[in-house]
Write a protein that holds these residues in place. Structure first.
Motif, PDB file in Angstrom:
ATOM      1  N   GLY A 506       0.772  -1.155   0.030  1.00  0.00           N
ATOM      2  CA  GLY A 506      -0.010   0.182  -0.008  1.00  0.00           C
ATOM      3  C   GLY A 506       0.795   1.204  -0.115  1.00  0.00           C
ATOM      4  N   ASP A 507       0.262   2.467   0.028  1.00  0.00           N
ATOM      5  CA  ASP A 507       0.888   3.662   0.078  1.00  0.00           C
ATOM      6  C   ASP A 507       0.623   4.662   0.684  1.00  0.00           C
ATOM      7  N   GLY A 508      -0.672   4.823   1.253  1.00  0.00           N
ATOM      8  CA  GLY A 508      -1.472   5.859   1.725  1.00  0.00           C
ATOM      9  C   GLY A 508      -1.215   5.915   3.138  1.00  0.00           C
ATOM     10  N   VAL A 509      -1.589   6.902   4.037  1.00  0.00           N
ATOM     11  CA  VAL A 509      -2.010   6.961   5.577  1.00  0.00           C
ATOM     12  C   VAL A 509      -2.859   6.045   6.049  1.00  0.00           C
ATOM     13  N   ASN A 510      -3.782   5.753   5.088  1.00  0.00           N
ATOM     14  CA  ASN A 510      -5.002   4.820   5.581  1.00  0.00           C
ATOM     15  C   ASN A 510      -4.696   3.427   5.369  1.00  0.00           C
ATOM     16  N   ASP A 511      -3.420   3.035   4.750  1.00  0.00           N
ATOM     17  CA  ASP A 511      -2.769   1.840   4.730  1.00  0.00           C
ATOM     18  C   ASP A 511      -2.121   1.458   5.817  1.00  0.00           C
ATOM     19  N   ALA A 512      -1.715   2.452   6.573  1.00  0.00           N
ATOM     20  CA  ALA A 512      -0.648   2.033   7.802  1.00  0.00           C
ATOM     21  C   ALA A 512      -1.206   0.680   8.589  1.00  0.00           C
ATOM     22  N   PRO A 513      -2.553   0.996   9.010  1.00  0.00           N
ATOM     23  CA  PRO A 513      -2.911  -0.211  10.092  1.00  0.00           C
ATOM     24  C   PRO A 513      -2.850  -1.557   9.275  1.00  0.00           C
ATOM     25  N   VAL A 514      -3.187  -1.732   8.248  1.00  0.00           N
ATOM     26  CA  VAL A 514      -3.069  -3.167   7.598  1.00  0.00           C
ATOM     27  C   VAL A 514      -1.562  -3.605   7.019  1.00  0.00           C
ATOM     28  N   LEU A 515      -0.838  -2.766   6.795  1.00  0.00           N
ATOM     29  CA  LEU A 515       0.445  -2.699   6.591  1.00  0.00           C
ATOM     30  C   LEU A 515       1.322  -3.161   7.803  1.00  0.00           C
ATOM     31  N   ALA A 516       0.981  -2.651   8.874  1.00  0.00           N
ATOM     32  CA  ALA A 516       1.505  -3.116  10.196  1.00  0.00           C
ATOM     33  C   ALA A 516       0.777  -4.527  10.792  1.00  0.00           C
ATOM     34  N   ALA A 517      -0.448  -4.935  10.167  1.00  0.00           N
ATOM     35  CA  ALA A 517      -0.981  -6.084  10.612  1.00  0.00           C
ATOM     36  C   ALA A 517      -0.522  -7.067   9.909  1.00  0.00           C
ATOM     37  N   SER A 518      -0.021  -7.101   8.706  1.00  0.00           N
ATOM     38  CA  SER A 518       0.251  -8.152   7.806  1.00  0.00           C
ATOM     39  C   SER A 518       1.735  -8.573   8.273  1.00  0.00           C
ATOM     40  N   ASP A 519       1.885 -10.008   7.745  1.00  0.00           N
ATOM     41  CA  ASP A 519       2.903 -10.693   7.805  1.00  0.00           C
ATOM     42  C   ASP A 519       4.320  -9.809   7.252  1.00  0.00           C
ATOM     43  N   VAL A 520       4.162  -9.216   6.234  1.00  0.00           N
ATOM     44  CA  VAL A 520       5.116  -8.304   5.488  1.00  0.00           C
ATOM     45  C   VAL A 520       4.260  -7.511   4.941  1.00  0.00           C
ATOM     46  N   GLY A 521       4.760  -6.091   5.476  1.00  0.00           N
ATOM     47  CA  GLY A 521       4.124  -4.552   4.870  1.00  0.00           C
ATOM     48  C   GLY A 521       5.002  -3.949   4.141  1.00  0.00           C
ATOM     49  N   VAL A 522       4.493  -3.769   2.837  1.00  0.00           N
ATOM     50  CA  VAL A 522       5.489  -3.059   1.716  1.00  0.00           C
ATOM     51  C   VAL A 522       4.866  -1.784   1.514  1.00  0.00           C
TER      52      VAL A 522
END
Length: 636
Positions: A506-522
């Motif tokens: 993901g790329d946006g501020v609203n993607d931060a929660p799901v990036l942190a929750a995934s095994d690998v956030g890109v």
């Protein structure tokens, strides 16, 4: 001089060499008893020091391979092979020095970024008594927004700024990985960390040092450099079985031969340096290679997860698409004119961080519309923005959000790949602004590569409308689409995604929660998505989705090299132990041979600095079809 400097840096090596030379001289002088006591005292002190470290590791929950080294040293002293015991001490101390040397070699691209961090800025002060501008050097951290800076030829741009006067040419390879210089014109942004070309330029600072692009990259690199990779845990997986095999072989050799010396001769070939050194060097090499490619991987844990990926999820806007939507149409409701609707929407969108906001503002400016200042404004993340403009309450956002404020909101017809920002004025539906965001040209190739290389489940998780999401998904080759999601719903879906591990891009501020929750956030961090970059385990410094392929490819290659290096060390050690069971390798020779095993595994581990290309050829990246571009241009 370098030899003496190394001896000062590694006192363990110095002490072992001095003790070994003293023991050999004493033996040559016929003082064998004194030599044995000198060796026993020094090796005993080293054993105590090693045991203290082992206890500390156990208290931290880490049980390692040092027990083998301790047993080997005790055994060699017990059978009076004290020269071999000193060589083991020298080998362990030298192994740490070899690890440091190989680590510096592996981390050179990471440390190069840190070493290049600008520290001084040349500030042009307003003229005082004299008419000439005064130049003052200040610390980069003291540069404030609005300062005018001089960047001399060949210097590093200290903070992000816009160019004044004539444009310039910059080397941005440390930021983007692109080796060719780029030319920036007046008013364009020069990023901190870029190297100025052959002419001096002036820039006006638009961000402080801590917020500038290069300092954010440096912070990410420092975190990656200081992180504890899973290499210790990776080696520990082999620690117990390797220790057990070594002790069984040594015990069997003693039992069969009836000679306790045979026990020591086997164990000196079981010292754990290959496992303790090779894997860390491989992971550091992988981190360095990734940084050189424009990919910051924050830890070795992330490398291991990248290597084992089985599922991938993508955001749409700015990730699979270019993130720069173009205006397709303005569709006002009854009672509103086109320009009036666009002007009100753009005025409200001045207070929004959504990617559509910039496109709407740009479209209004291109039409020559002056934007109005709001007396009050607030944004509801992922839903929309509300602003009071000239006494009128303007709401711009998703259809459901606008409909909750203006019940007469009606859906507008959208074509493939189009999205709409709905507008309400004073509680009444005012119309919609229709935009289209093309898929990135590399997106289909990236999705195809992942699918062909073992990623079993690929999905799209987006907050955009379903027709738009499905259109882009078809274009890039994704079958599973989840649209109109709020951030908590993205997190839930990512947690439920199978098989694991899961990568979220993901790329946006609203993607931060799901990036942190995934095994690998890109995070697509090239555009400065700070919140997403901080939450992610991988940050792409180049604005290209193809770097996802590079990250996965580097992760797989690095883990493969680390495991192979470990197995090389284990295989050579076990083979030599079997030979030593016959008595063919004396304890002193075995200790020396084991050093060659260390060297072989380290040299192999350094292969992580290179490796095969990802396999995503430039020819695989295609542009949007001419038909699609023509169709959209006709609808404008």
């Amino acid at each position: 001089m370098r030899v003496f400097r190394g001896l000062r840096l590694y006192p363990g090596i110095t002490g072992a060499i001095v003790a070994l030379v003293a023991v050999l001289l004493l033996r040559a002088a016929g003082e064998g008893g004194v030599a044995r006591w000198v060796a026993t005292a020094y090796v005993g002190a080293f054993i105590v020091w090693t045991l203290v470290g082992m206890v500390r590791d156990v208290l931290r929950g880490h049980v390692g391979l040092d027990v083998l080294a301790v047993v080997a040293m005790v055994a060699t002293l017990a059978v009076r092979e004290y020269v071999a015991a000193l060589i083991i001490v020298l080998m362990l101390s030298g192994g740490r020095a070899l690890e440091d040397f190989a680590g510096r070699r592996a981390k050179r691209d990471l440390t190069a970024l840190l070493d290049r961090s600008p520290r001084v800025a040349h500030v042009l002060r307003p003229p005082g008594a004299s008419r000439a501008e005064e130049l003052e050097d200040i610390a980069v951290d003291d540069v404030a927004i609005g300062y005018v800076l001089l960047v001399r030829p060949g210097e590093i741009v200290p903070v992000d700024g816009v160019l004044l006067g004539d444009g310039g040419t910059f080397d941005e390879s440390s930021l983007t990985g692109e080796s060719l210089p780029v030319t920036r014109g007046v008013g364009e942004e020069a990023l901190s960390g870029a190297v100025n070309g052959t002419r001096a330029v002036r820039i006006r600072a638009v961000r402080r040092s801590a917020d500038s692009q290069y300092q954010q990259i440096v912070a990410l690199v420092r975190a990656a450099e200081e992180s504890r990779a899973p290499v210790v845990r990776l080696a520990d997986r082999f620690a117990v079985p390797f220790t057990a095999v070594a002790l069984v072989l040594a015990g069997a050799a003693w039992t069969i031969s009836g000679d306790p010396t045979r026990f020591a001769e086997v164990l000196v070939l079981a010292t754990p340096c290959p496992l303790l050194i090779a894997a860390p060097v491989a992971f550091l090499g992988g981190l360095s290679r990734a940084a050189r490619s424009g990919v910051i991987i924050k830890s070795g844990t992330v490398i291991e997860q990248l290597a084992r990926l089985r599922s991938a999820a993508f955001d749409k806007t700015g990730t699979l698409t270019q993130g720069r939507p173009d205006l397709v149409a303005v569709r006002p409701a009854a009672g509103f004119a086109d320009d009036e609707l666009l002007r009100l929407a753009a005025s409200a969108e001045q207070y929004s961080s959504h990617v559509f906001a910039g496109s709407i503002r740009r479209a209004a400016t291109e039409r020559g519309l002056d934007l109005l200042t709001a007396t009050d404004a607030a944004e509801v993340a992922t839903n929309g923005v509300t602003a009071v403009v000239e006494g009128r309450t303007v709401v711009v956002g998703k259809p459901a959000y606008v409909a909750s404020i203006a019940p007469d909101t009606s859906q507008v017809a959208l074509g493939p790949g189009e999205a709409a920002a709905y507008v309400a004025v004073d509680g009444r539906f005012a119309g919609a602004v229709v935009l289209a965001d093309d898929a990135r040209p590399e997106s289909p190739a990236v999705v195809s590569w992942l699918r062909e290389n073992g990623i079993e489940h690929i999905t799209m998780l987006t907050g955009d409308a379903r027709p738009t999401a499905e259109s882009i998904a078809r274009e890039v080759g994704i079958d599973d689409v989840h649209a109109e999601l709020l951030p908590p719903e993205k997190v839930r879906l990512a947690a439920e995604l199978r098989p694991r591990p899961v990568m979220m891009v993901g790329d946006g501020v609203n993607d931060a929660p799901v990036l942190a929750a995934s095994d690998v956030g890109v995070a697509m961090g090239a555009k400065g998505a700070t919140a997403a970059g901080e939450a992610a385990g991988v940050v792409l410094l180049v604005d290209s989705l193809a770097k996802v392929v590079d990250a996965v490819s580097i992760g797989r290659h690095t883990l493969r090299v680390a495991l192979t290096a470990i197995w090389i060390g284990i295989g050579l050690s076990v083979g030599l132990m079997l030979v030593a069971m016959t008595g063919a390798i004396p304890a002193v020779a075995g200790a020396l041979v084991q050093e060659l095993v260390d060297l072989a595994t380290i040299l192999y581990a350094l292969r992580a600095l290179g490796g095969p290309p990802s396999g995503l050829a430039v020819g695989d990246v295609r542009a949007p079809s001419a038909g699609a571009r023509l169709d959209r241009s006709l609808r404008r």
